[in-house]
Every structure is written in C-alpha cells, then in structure tokens.
Scaffold this motif. Sequence first.
Motif, short mmCIF file in Angstrom:
data_model
loop_
_atom_site.label_atom_id
_atom_site.label_comp_id
_atom_site.label_asym_id
_atom_site.label_seq_id
_atom_site.Cartn_x
_atom_site.Cartn_y
_atom_site.Cartn_z
N ILE A 152 0.85 -1.18 0.00
CA ILE A 152 0.00 0.00 0.00
C ILE A 152 0.89 1.24 0.00
O ILE A 152 1.78 1.37 0.84
CB ILE A 152 -0.92 0.04 1.25
N ASP A 153 0.67 2.12 -0.96
CA ASP A 153 1.46 3.34 -1.04
C ASP A 153 1.21 4.20 0.19
O ASP A 153 0.06 4.55 0.48
CB ASP A 153 1.08 4.13 -2.30
N PRO A 154 2.24 4.53 0.97
CA PRO A 154 2.02 5.24 2.23
C PRO A 154 1.53 6.67 2.06
O PRO A 154 0.95 7.23 2.98
CB PRO A 154 3.41 5.21 2.89
N ASP A 155 1.75 7.26 0.92
CA ASP A 155 1.34 8.65 0.71
C ASP A 155 -0.10 8.76 0.22
O ASP A 155 -0.88 9.55 0.74
CB ASP A 155 2.28 9.32 -0.29
N SER A 156 -0.46 7.98 -0.79
CA SER A 156 -1.80 8.08 -1.38
C SER A 156 -2.78 7.06 -0.83
O SER A 156 -3.99 7.23 -0.96
CB SER A 156 -1.71 7.92 -2.90
#
Length: 531
Positions: free
Chosen positions: A26-30
């Motif tokens: 899971i992309d931590p930013d988006s």
Amino acid sequence: MYSPKDSGQPIVLPNEDADLDDFRSIDPDSGVKRGLKTRHLSMMALAGIIGPGLLVGSGGALSSGGPASLLIGFGVIGIIAFSIMQSLGELTTLYPSGGAFTQLASRFVDPAFGVAVGWNYFIIWFAVLANEYNATTSILVFWSDKVPVWGYFLLLWTAFLLFQFCGVSTFGEAEFWLALLKLVGLIAFYIFSIVYVSGGIKGTDAIGFRYWHDPGPFVEGFRGVAKVFVFCSTFYAGCESVAVAATETKNPRVAVPLAIRQVFWRIIFVYMGAAFFFGLTCPANAEQLVNGSSRALLSPMTVAIQNAGWQGGVHLINAFILITCISAINSSIYISSRTLLFMAQQRMAPSFLGWTDKRGVPIPAITLANAFGALSMMNISTGASEAYTYIVNLSGVSTFLVWGSISLTHIRFRQAWVAQGYQVEDLPFVSLWYPWNAYFGLSANIFLALVQGWTTFSPFSAGGFVDAYILLPLFFIIFAGYKFIFKTHVWSNNEIDLQSGRRRDLEEVKEIAAGEIGAPQPWWRRLLRSF
C-alpha cells in the motif's frame, strides 16, 4: 530512498539501508495499492483506451475530412503524442508516486497551475465516460428495446461501480484481457481489409484505392483537415494514463519505460493502421457514417463489411464495439477517480475524495467519478442532447491543454534538475531530443488549442465557438482563483522539490536477478522489450 544519482552503481538490496516504504504493497502517501503488474501497464498503454471513439467517431472524421485528412490528422497528432509521452516517461519513471503529472505540475511550476491541469484532466474523463455509457446503452437498445435506456444505464452503472470496488489488481487483469481482445479484433479487420480490397471475397471487385479517387482523398480541403484534428486529439486521449497508473504499479522503474516505448507501436498499429484501412475500405460519402440508425452503422468497419456483401455484419461490429465500450468505461472510471483522489490529497479537490479503504480502493472518488456517467442520459431528450454533445466535445481542447502542460512541466523539471547540480545521465529514463522535443510539444499544443475551433467562425456558430474555446478562459480562471486564495507563486529552480515521489520497485530483487535493472542489457533484449 533510492536516488537517481545511484543509477550507475550496484543497487542495494531491500534489507540494506532501504526505505521500507518503497516495499509496502500500500502506497504510504496516497493509500492506494501497488497491484498493477508490468504486463497490465504495457497493455493499457498499447490498447487500454481504444473504444467507440476510434471505431465509431472515426466515421465522423472520415466523412468530415476524407481518407487523406484522416491519415494526416492521426499522423500529426501522433507525432505530438509521441513527444508528450517522451516527456512523461522521463518524469514518471523518476517520480512514479504522488499523483502523476497533476501533482508534478504543482511541484515544478506552481500549485495553482497543478489545480488547473488536474480539473481540465478530469473534464476529459467525465466527458469520455458519459460518451461511453451512451454508446453502450445505444448498442443494447439496438439489440432489444424492451428495457428503456435509463434501465440499461442503471444496470451498467451499478455493475461498473461494484467492479471498481474490487480493487486495482482486478481492474488491471480485466483490462489486460479486454485490451488483448481489442487488438485481436483490429488485426482481424486489417486482414479482412487486405483480402477485400484485393478482390479476395467472392462476388466483389478488387477495389484497391478506389475511394481515394471517388469521392477523393479530401473533403472540404484544409477545412476538412482542421476538423479532423479535434476528432483525432479525442481518440489519442488516454495514452498519458500510464502516468496515473504508475503509483499503483508494482515495478514502475521497469514497467513505465516499457509502456512509454510501446506507445509508439500503438500510434503506428492502432491509429495509423485504423486510419489507413478505414479510408481504404469505406467511402467518405457513405450515408451510414452520418445517418446510421445505430452506433455500429456509424462505424467505417460496418460500412466496409456490408459493402463486401455481409449485411448482418452490423451485429458482429456491435459486439466488438460493446467490448471496447466495457473496457473504455472501466478505464475512464479508473483514470477520473484517481485524478480526483490525487487532487483531493493535495488540497485541490474536496478532502473526502482523498480517502481509501484498507485495500487501497478510493471508494468516494470512484463513486463520484462514476456518477458523472449520468450525463449520458441528457441525450434522451431533444433539448438536452445538444447540451450533451457540447459536453462531450470539450474533451478535445482539454487534451491539448493537458498535453501542453505536461511539456511545460518537463521543461521546468529539467531546468531545476540542472540548476540543483544533477546530471542528465543520472536519470533512469532520458527523453529523446530534449529540449527540442519538449518545446515542440508545448508550442504544438498551444497552437492547436487556439486554432481547433476556427471552423466555427465561417459561418459563425455561437454554440460551437463557446464549446471550442470555453475551457481556455476557464483554465486561467481556475489558475488565477486558486493563486489568489492560497497565495501561491511560481517556484524558482532552487525551490523545486526533486526528492519526493521517488521509490524503488517492489520486486527489485527479482529484476536484478533477471538483469532487467542494475546491469546493461544487450541490444537484442532492449529491442525485444520495446514490443
């Protein structure tokens, strides 16, 4: 986090001082899931957005400009698209995370500029989505009118919404196989065309280039060519979507350059191939291209098959168009929802649209994006159908604005890259022919955005003029309004953030072992990877 300055050095393994955020699913930013495989992104780049716009809309372009105009239009816009994709390849390979080119426009130019680009890009996709829903319901009504148009729409709307909620991996797999079917269908039509014009079908003459002589290569001369440009820009819209999908790609360092290179083959095989064979097998003055009673009857493919003696071929083309519609709706919801998601997370759209669930699915953004498909119902009533036509036509000029913005963003990136002491050789993907390519893309798109509506002047059409040019002042109104409210400014070269948004591939160890990164590849392997 991985730095492009290390690209010429051995790449460290994930357990050696690597940023663990790079290797999360899971992309931590988006908050989106990195679930797209390399083959998914490649097929999306090659055939993902092929839909009724190309198969049906090209009939209108052919009747407006003739076969030569169609080739010229696809060729010129194809050159511009290639230029844009080179710029996008350099940016997206280095910065696969963080909101695609809308966010990069904010970082490299001005936050207000990014807002204007983002909303214009969303306009493209809600207009395309409405058109695709309209095309799909038209096909279903042609087969059976026992269910009303709005009934078909509600069934489709619910089905696509639930499918998008399944997640990006499911979307990518479906798009891979649907895109493959579309390519197979086009190949089949190309083979049919060669056999048909050569006289290989029993009972038909060898027509060769007959339709280039009668009714002729051009319709209305240069005016016809100009009309075709707007059509063609709409058909090409979507080739830049690989940048939107890069954040959700497992291995963008390998997948994005491959997808960018394959856009060249998409231009040659899909667009130039379709333009050539449509003009070869269908006369520009065919009545069905303008007054066909169904979507399929408006397609040059149907005219060609019926002229070859198979009147029932309309049902085959209908089925093929339906497949392309399913894929196009799927892609349109995906691209528009991610555009909303990334804008919301950068304070460019309402914040609730920036939420994702624990599986990485942006449910609010998907729901709102899909809701814009209801605009297709405007086509039911006589009064609303004209407004609906204007809305759909907006996607053409929006494409020029967004593409020009990508070129400008690339120019600003390169200026900052050099000013901050980096070397061009450090980039993992280097755009061809910079700076000439980037400046060509910028100037060509500005020119086309200004002249694409000139046919509305003689004779003057108020509605057509507004439709052709309304987005030009709207772009600057959004830019100026956001700039005034949030007090933004154009970044200087030394202010530009060149670090955020980089990441390493999830499957980097496998790629190193396979020799895909971290080591020079032989020429034959590089050539093979381009197909």
